[in-house]
Write an enzyme that holds these catalytic residues in place. Sequence first.
Site, PDB file in Angstrom:
ATOM      1  N   ARG A  21       0.835  -1.213   0.000  1.00 20.03           N
ATOM      2  CA  ARG A  21       0.000   0.000   0.000  1.00 20.03           C
ATOM      3  C   ARG A  21       0.860   1.249   0.000  1.00 20.03           C
ATOM      4  O   ARG A  21       0.552   2.225  -0.693  1.00 20.03           O
ATOM      5  CB  ARG A  21      -0.945   0.008   1.208  1.00 20.03           C
ATOM      6  CG  ARG A  21      -2.013  -1.073   1.142  1.00 20.03           C
ATOM      7  CD  ARG A  21      -2.875  -1.095   2.385  1.00 20.03           C
ATOM      8  NE  ARG A  21      -2.039  -1.349   3.556  1.00 20.03           N
ATOM      9  CZ  ARG A  21      -2.319  -0.940   4.785  1.00 20.03           C
ATOM     10  NH1 ARG A  21      -3.409  -0.242   5.039  1.00 20.03           N
ATOM     11  NH2 ARG A  21      -1.509  -1.227   5.781  1.00 20.03           N
ATOM     12  N   ASN A  40      -6.063  -2.783   2.547  1.00 21.88           N
ATOM     13  CA  ASN A  40      -5.967  -4.231   2.746  1.00 21.88           C
ATOM     14  C   ASN A  40      -7.366  -4.799   2.946  1.00 21.88           C
ATOM     15  O   ASN A  40      -8.138  -4.284   3.763  1.00 21.88           O
ATOM     16  CB  ASN A  40      -5.124  -4.564   3.980  1.00 21.88           C
ATOM     17  CG  ASN A  40      -3.640  -4.461   3.738  1.00 21.88           C
ATOM     18  OD1 ASN A  40      -3.182  -4.436   2.599  1.00 21.88           O
ATOM     19  ND2 ASN A  40      -2.880  -4.411   4.815  1.00 21.88           N
TER      20      ASN A  40
END
Length: 93
Positions: A21, A40
């Site tokens: 990320r 996530n």
Amino acid sequence: MNEDVRLVAWVRGRVQGVGFRWFTRAKALEIGGLSGFALNLDDGRVQVVAEGAREGCQGLLDWLQGDDTPGRVDGVTEMWDTPRGSYDGFLIR
């Protein structure tokens, strides 16, 4: 024509716990002009939502599908739509 679009991508593989990320956000900021987030999911995937110029979103998608990402990407499912304009910057969620 480089109209604004919304890209939603679901990235499968070993993409959690490897900085995926963070690097996705960094790539979006490097491309510039993109807003959205990387998140996530409980099933192990990462969801990426990006809004901005089609060229920039395509560049982010190309990076997600390439070999330069952290971890291991087994596949990317993408969906294109019209932008909603509800994001300020590119966030890690």
